[in-house]
Design a protein around this motif. Structure first.
Motif, PDB file in Angstrom:
ATOM      1  N   GLY A   1       0.846  -1.197   0.000  1.00  0.00           N
ATOM      2  CA  GLY A   1       0.000   0.000   0.000  1.00  0.00           C
ATOM      3  C   GLY A   1       0.875   1.239   0.000  1.00  0.00           C
ATOM      4  N   GLN A   2       0.324   2.340   0.481  1.00  0.00           N
ATOM      5  CA  GLN A   2       1.082   3.597   0.507  1.00  0.00           C
ATOM      6  C   GLN A   2       2.347   3.466   1.343  1.00  0.00           C
ATOM      7  N   HIS A   3       2.206   2.824   2.507  1.00  0.00           N
ATOM      8  CA  HIS A   3       3.361   2.697   3.408  1.00  0.00           C
ATOM      9  C   HIS A   3       4.508   1.965   2.718  1.00  0.00           C
ATOM     10  N   GLN A   4       4.161   1.029   1.849  1.00  0.00           N
ATOM     11  CA  GLN A   4       5.178   0.278   1.105  1.00  0.00           C
ATOM     12  C   GLN A   4       5.951   1.214   0.167  1.00  0.00           C
TER      13      GLN A   4
ATOM     14  N   LEU B   1       3.092  -9.533  -7.039  1.00  0.00           N
ATOM     15  CA  LEU B   1       1.690  -9.819  -6.711  1.00  0.00           C
ATOM     16  C   LEU B   1       1.090  -8.714  -5.854  1.00  0.00           C
ATOM     17  N   GLY B   2       1.913  -7.988  -5.122  1.00  0.00           N
ATOM     18  CA  GLY B   2       1.397  -6.940  -4.250  1.00  0.00           C
ATOM     19  C   GLY B   2       0.473  -7.513  -3.196  1.00  0.00           C
ATOM     20  N   THR B   3       1.009  -8.435  -2.407  1.00  0.00           N
ATOM     21  CA  THR B   3       0.179  -9.182  -1.466  1.00  0.00           C
ATOM     22  C   THR B   3       0.108  -8.498  -0.111  1.00  0.00           C
TER      23      THR B   3
ATOM     24  N   ASP C   1      -2.528  -0.348   8.291  1.00  0.00           N
ATOM     25  CA  ASP C   1      -3.537  -0.946   9.179  1.00  0.00           C
ATOM     26  C   ASP C   1      -4.405  -1.962   8.447  1.00  0.00           C
ATOM     27  N   GLY C   2      -4.580  -1.797   7.140  1.00  0.00           N
ATOM     28  CA  GLY C   2      -5.334  -2.805   6.389  1.00  0.00           C
ATOM     29  C   GLY C   2      -4.536  -4.092   6.278  1.00  0.00           C
ATOM     30  N   SER C   3      -3.324  -3.970   5.779  1.00  0.00           N
ATOM     31  CA  SER C   3      -2.484  -5.143   5.535  1.00  0.00           C
ATOM     32  C   SER C   3      -2.191  -5.932   6.798  1.00  0.00           C
ATOM     33  N   LEU C   4      -1.916  -5.197   7.890  1.00  0.00           N
ATOM     34  CA  LEU C   4      -1.521  -5.903   9.109  1.00  0.00           C
ATOM     35  C   LEU C   4      -2.613  -6.880   9.546  1.00  0.00           C
TER      36      LEU C   4
ATOM     37  N   LEU D   1      -7.728   2.071   3.820  1.00  0.00           N
ATOM     38  CA  LEU D   1      -6.949   1.338   2.818  1.00  0.00           C
ATOM     39  C   LEU D   1      -6.333   2.417   1.948  1.00  0.00           C
ATOM     40  N   GLY D   2      -5.206   2.940   2.453  1.00  0.00           N
ATOM     41  CA  GLY D   2      -4.684   4.202   1.951  1.00  0.00           C
ATOM     42  C   GLY D   2      -4.486   4.249   0.451  1.00  0.00           C
ATOM     43  N   MET D   3      -3.916   3.221  -0.115  1.00  0.00           N
ATOM     44  CA  MET D   3      -3.622   3.284  -1.546  1.00  0.00           C
ATOM     45  C   MET D   3      -4.906   3.315  -2.367  1.00  0.00           C
ATOM     46  N   VAL D   4      -5.899   2.572  -1.902  1.00  0.00           N
ATOM     47  CA  VAL D   4      -7.199   2.596  -2.580  1.00  0.00           C
ATOM     48  C   VAL D   4      -7.820   3.992  -2.428  1.00  0.00           C
TER      49      VAL D   4
HETATM   50  C1  LIG Z   1      -4.622  -9.314  -0.576  1.00  0.00           C
HETATM   51  C2  LIG Z   1      -4.858  -7.989  -1.209  1.00  0.00           C
HETATM   52  N1  LIG Z   1      -6.121  -7.504  -1.305  1.00  0.00           N
HETATM   53  C3  LIG Z   1      -6.330  -6.293  -1.874  1.00  0.00           C
HETATM   54  C4  LIG Z   1      -5.300  -5.547  -2.361  1.00  0.00           C
HETATM   55  C5  LIG Z   1      -5.564  -4.189  -3.008  1.00  0.00           C
HETATM   56  N2  LIG Z   1      -4.909  -3.133  -2.231  1.00  0.00           N
HETATM   57  C6  LIG Z   1      -3.705  -2.614  -2.572  1.00  0.00           C
HETATM   58  S1  LIG Z   1      -3.146  -1.486  -1.494  1.00  0.00           S
HETATM   59  C7  LIG Z   1      -4.535  -1.632  -0.549  1.00  0.00           C
HETATM   60  C8  LIG Z   1      -4.701  -0.823   0.698  1.00  0.00           C
HETATM   61  C9  LIG Z   1      -3.702  -1.173   1.723  1.00  0.00           C
HETATM   62  O1  LIG Z   1      -4.070  -0.564   2.923  1.00  0.00           O
HETATM   63  P1  LIG Z   1      -3.099  -0.504   4.155  1.00  0.00           P
HETATM   64  O2  LIG Z   1      -2.497  -1.824   4.406  1.00  0.00           O
HETATM   65  O3  LIG Z   1      -3.820   0.100   5.291  1.00  0.00           O
HETATM   66  O4  LIG Z   1      -1.926   0.403   3.652  1.00  0.00           O
HETATM   67  P2  LIG Z   1      -1.921   1.953   3.257  1.00  0.00           P
HETATM   68  O5  LIG Z   1      -2.125   2.000   1.775  1.00  0.00           O
HETATM   69  O6  LIG Z   1      -3.010   2.617   4.006  1.00  0.00           O
HETATM   70  O7  LIG Z   1      -0.560   2.411   3.634  1.00  0.00           O
HETATM   71  C10 LIG Z   1      -5.420  -2.553  -1.100  1.00  0.00           C
HETATM   72  C11 LIG Z   1      -6.734  -2.912  -0.545  1.00  0.00           C
HETATM   73  C12 LIG Z   1      -4.018  -6.113  -2.252  1.00  0.00           C
HETATM   74  N3  LIG Z   1      -2.933  -5.503  -2.741  1.00  0.00           N
HETATM   75  N4  LIG Z   1      -3.818  -7.316  -1.653  1.00  0.00           N
END
Ligand SMILES: Cc1ncc(C[n+]2csc(CCOP(=O)(O)OP(=O)(O)O)c2C)c(N)n1
Lengths: 619, 164
Positions: free
Chosen positions: A410-413, A434-436, A462-465, A492-495
């Motif tokens: 996501g954004q943090h990445q 894959l961006g998992t 916070d989403g990924s964790l 879900l910051g990047m979204v």
């Molecule tokens: C398993 C999976 N589901 C959906 C996505 C689509 N996706 C890419 S980034 C993202 C948001 C990630 O949110 P967060 O982990 O909170 O990180 P942030 O972008 O807020 O830093 C999503 C849903 C993905 N990459 N992997």
């Protein structure tokens, strides 16, 4: 190449020691020198687990979800270069590995995944916990085996380890029906593999290497595009030697981060969708792109048709299928990067090559000065904590030689890739292809178990964790002392960012206002944890995190409107739509929160002038 | 990576390990990479450990090169030969069941003879004809028989071998 670390006691006269298939699997793992495996038991894996119980050599890490086990093995493999090993049961155990296997496949990570399977006699009958995992994973493995005869078992494991970590590495799956695990064999582990249909080309073609050298001699604006293949090949010293010799700037992919030291003045860091403007301008203006262990992915190239329009391409890769897949190359060289780069430098020295890149490097220096990444310090103008600033400070605090950073997705990445400086290969682990989401925490656990002397830190969202938060238990129980820096934006910051920029701020399903209390969550797993909400508290909190003993989490509250910039601007409507937005050209980037037309115009003007000059020269 | 400009019909002869699951690996890869298979046939070879898969498809040069490289990455694939050039002998066996009321039988048999096809079954109102040949020949006889009413056609899929 998994050379047998230990050989199993074998009773030569009797053609090897008599044992069960399950015991033979463990004996084979021991013969491969495996010391750590990750997994989760269940009915059809019980025999293998029973055999593991006796192993003096192998430590088994019990994950809390099979996906976690595979990412842990993946983190272990990426951090160490050794093959990661996973054992799971049939049915749901096996299907839970799919995302982990796909992640490893996309990023060319060597894994051997051993799945229990229902007995051969009932395969195909929808038996309890039967799933055709060999069929399900066919598109995401380098190779797979469904064992049909216990006598094939030693050879199969030998081949699996050889395949996983040779050529272009990747995951290999072995499906073990329970009757095969129970059947007996005389075990001897083969030293050699004999696979006539698998002969990766390692040595580069000398003629092509000479051609590449002469192309380098002709170039005035050369650039090296370094991917994860450099790290897989262990070619960082040879890359550095070549870059120095020809005085060419080096851009890296997300997976190539660490392949070339960030501290080198020639390193322009990451380019592509969220790379720096200066790296993207350099790629766009280069007259020669030397791609090494990189695959011209859409996240790197943006709109392919306008990618490095003025450049000839030398493409070095061990996988012939990558060459010409996305971008045609003038000089393709198939083989192992390490040897090829060394041979290329040698050839250039023979030609007494003297670089003519001073003007080129001077222009890049101007771009670098004009378009740095954002270094806002710890506070944003509105007074919230600035994620870029936190990561800048973290980067200063980390010893690059003694730390490994993993990320979620996501954004943090992207902020981590932009702001955390890495000097060494295998020190930045992230799911690129894959961006998992859910990769970072388990990968950190695997990396820590591979490299117990290094500080291992996961930058998380916070989403990924929450995708694999159960692995906090694995860390606590296995003693994997990992640190998590959680950038919590309650979104879900990047979204959210894409919706903000391209979907008229319609935040459909991207707000996480109902997040759990992460500090309490971590504490429930007997981690220590802290939260910061104010910029002035960040410094002490980071110090605390890095000095903490045992697994620890620092939650940093940030604003959900913080976006990752720069960012590739969308292309014209007719261009390839990749993801939900069509992809633009590399040199067309959104800078900050408004479109920075002025900068783009200056850069384009320089390029236009160059193109005109080149045309003149051609006449 | 589907058929684009300069698309052409191609014949690919793939030598693979004679092992369970190999056909699925090969056909899965071809469809996953976005290619349509026009015809596919599999059979054993002179070497019992190997089978041969012959695939016909329509692709562009670049897509075809990419597909060939991807196929080469399958561990079970031993050798790939592109038999597209006129240099190959191409054959397919086709069984055609055609309407044949008594008064038209002789005419149909005559057509079969011209194509060196065989009548392999005679029913009350239909004849079954077995014809072997390349694409052009098969299309030729089909076109002529269509007027009588083709009830059913079964094709083996193309096999091909290089000359010399
Ligand atoms: C398993 C999976 N589901 C959906 C996505 C689509 N996706 C890419 S980034 C993202 C948001 C990630 O949110 P967060 O982990 O909170 O990180 P942030 O972008 O807020 O830093 C999503 C849903 C993905 N990459 N992997």
């Amino acid at each position: 190449m998994g050379k047998a670390g230990k050989t199993v006691q074998s009773d030569e006269a009797a053609g090897g020691q008599l044992m069960s298939g399950a015991q033979a699997i463990v004996a084979a793992l021991e013969a491969e020198g495996v010391e750590l495996i990750f997994g989760y038991p269940g009915g059809q894996a019980l025999q293998i687990y029973d055999a593991l119980y006796d192993s003096q050599q192998i430590r088994h890490i019990l994950a809390r979800h099979e996906q976690g086990a595979v990412h842990e093995a993946d983190g272990y493999a990426r951090a160490s270069g050794r093959t990661g090993v996973v054992v799971v049961t049939s049915g749901p155990g096996a299907t839970n590995t799919v995302t982990g296997i796909a992640t490893a496949y996309m990023d060319s990570v060597p894994l051997v995944v051993i799945c229990g399977q229902v007995s051969s006699s009932v395969i195909g009958t929808d038996a309890f916990q039967e799933s055709d995992i060999t069929g399900i994973t066919m598109p995401i493995v380098k190779h797979s085996y469904l064992l049909q005869d216990v006598a094939d078992l030693p050879r199969t494991l030998r081949e699996a380890f050889y395949l996983a970590n040779s050529g272009r590495p990747g995951p290999v799956l072995i499906d073990v029906p329970s009757d095969i695990a129970a059947a007996e064999l005389h075990f001897t582990y083969p030293d050699e593999v004999n696979m006539p249909s698998y002969k990766p080309t390692l040595k580069g073609n000398p003629r092509q290497i000479r051609q590449a050298a002469s192309m380098i001699t002709d170039a005035t604006r050369p650039l090296i595009y370094a991917g994860g293949g450099i790290i897989a090949s262990g070619a960082s010293p040879e890359l550095a030697e070549l870059a120095e010799l020809i005085q060419a700037p080096v851009v890296t992919t997300l997976l190539g981060k660490g392949a070339y030291p960030a501290s080198s003045p020639l390193n322009l860091g990451m380019f592509g969708m969220h790379g720096s403007k200066y790296a993207n301008y350099a790629v766009s203006a280069a007259d020669l792109v030397i791609a090494v262990g990189a695959r011209f992915s859409d996240r790197d190239t943006g709109r392919l048709a306008s990618f490095a329009r003025e450049a000839n391409v030398v493409h070095i890769d061990i996988d012939p299928a990558e060459i010409g897949k996305n971008r045609a190359s003038e000089v393709p060289i198939v083989g192992d990067a390490k040897g090829i780069l060394a041979a290329l430098s040698e050839q250039l020295r023979k030609l007494a090559h003297t670089p003519r890149t001073a003007d080129w490097l001077a222009q890049i220096a101007i771009w670098q000065a004009d378009h740095p990444f954002y270094h806002p310090g710890l506070a944003t103008p509105t007074g919230s904590i600035a994620p870029e600033g936190v990561l800048d400070r973290l980067s200063e605090l980390l010893d690059p030689a003694a730390s490994i950073v993993t990320t979620e997705v996501g954004q943090h990445q992207m902020w981590a890739a932009q702001h955390i400086q890495r000097e060494l290969p295998r020190s930045f682990l992230t799911s690129g292809g894959l961006g998992t989401m859910g990769y970072g925490l388990p990968a950190a656990i695997g990396a820590k178990l591979a490299c117990p002397d290094k500080l291992v830190l996961c930058v998380a969202g916070d989403g990924s964790l929450q995708m694999n938060s159960q692995e906090m238990a694995t860390a606590a129980v296995s003693g994997a002392d990992v640190k998590v820096l959680l950038l919590n934006n309650s979104a879900l910051g990047m979204v959210h960012q894409w919706q903000q920029l391209f979907y008229d701020k319609r935040y459909s399903a991207s707000l996480l206002e109902d997040n759990p209390n992460f500090v309490k969550l971590a504490e429930a797993y007997s981690w220590t944890a802290q939260r910061v909400t104010q910029p002035e508290d960040v410094e002490a909190a980071l110090q605390w995190l890095l000095a903490s003993e045992g697994p620890a989490l620092l939650e940093v509250r940030i604003d959900c409107d913080e976006d990752v910039f720069p960012m590739l601007a969308p292309g014209s409507p007719l261009d390839a739509v990749i993801g939900a937005v069509n992809i633009g050209a590399l040199d067309d980037m959104i800078d900050g929160k408004d479109w920075c037309e002025q900068d783009d115009r200056q850069a384009s003007a320089w390029m236009l002038a160059h193109r005109a000059a080149a045309k003149e020269e051609a006449k | 990576m589907s058929a684009d400009t300069n698309s052409q019909r191609r014949i690919l002869s793939i030598l693979v390990a004679n092992r369970s699951g190999v056909l699925s690996r090969v056909s899965g890869l071809i469809s996953r990479r976005g290619f349509n298979i026009e015809s596919l046939s599999v059979g054993p070879t002179e070497d019992a450990t190997l089978s041969r898969i012959t695939v016909i498809m329509v692709t562009s040069d670049t897509a075809f090169e990419q597909l060939t490289k991807q196929l080469h990455k399958l561990i079970d694939v031993h050798k790939i030969v592109d038999l597209t050039d006129e240099n190959a002998i191409e054959r397919e066996l086709v069984l055609i069941k055609v309407n044949a009321p008594a008064e038209q039988r002789s005419e149909i048999i005559e057509i079969a003879n011209i194509f060196r096809a065989k009548v392999v079954d005679v029913g009350k109102a239909a004849l079954t004809i077995e014809v072997t040949g390349d694409e052009a020949k098969i299309k030729g006889i089909e076109d002529l028989l269509r007027g009588f009413g083709i009830k059913e056609t079964i094709r083996t899929g193309v096999i091909a071998i290089s000359r010399g």
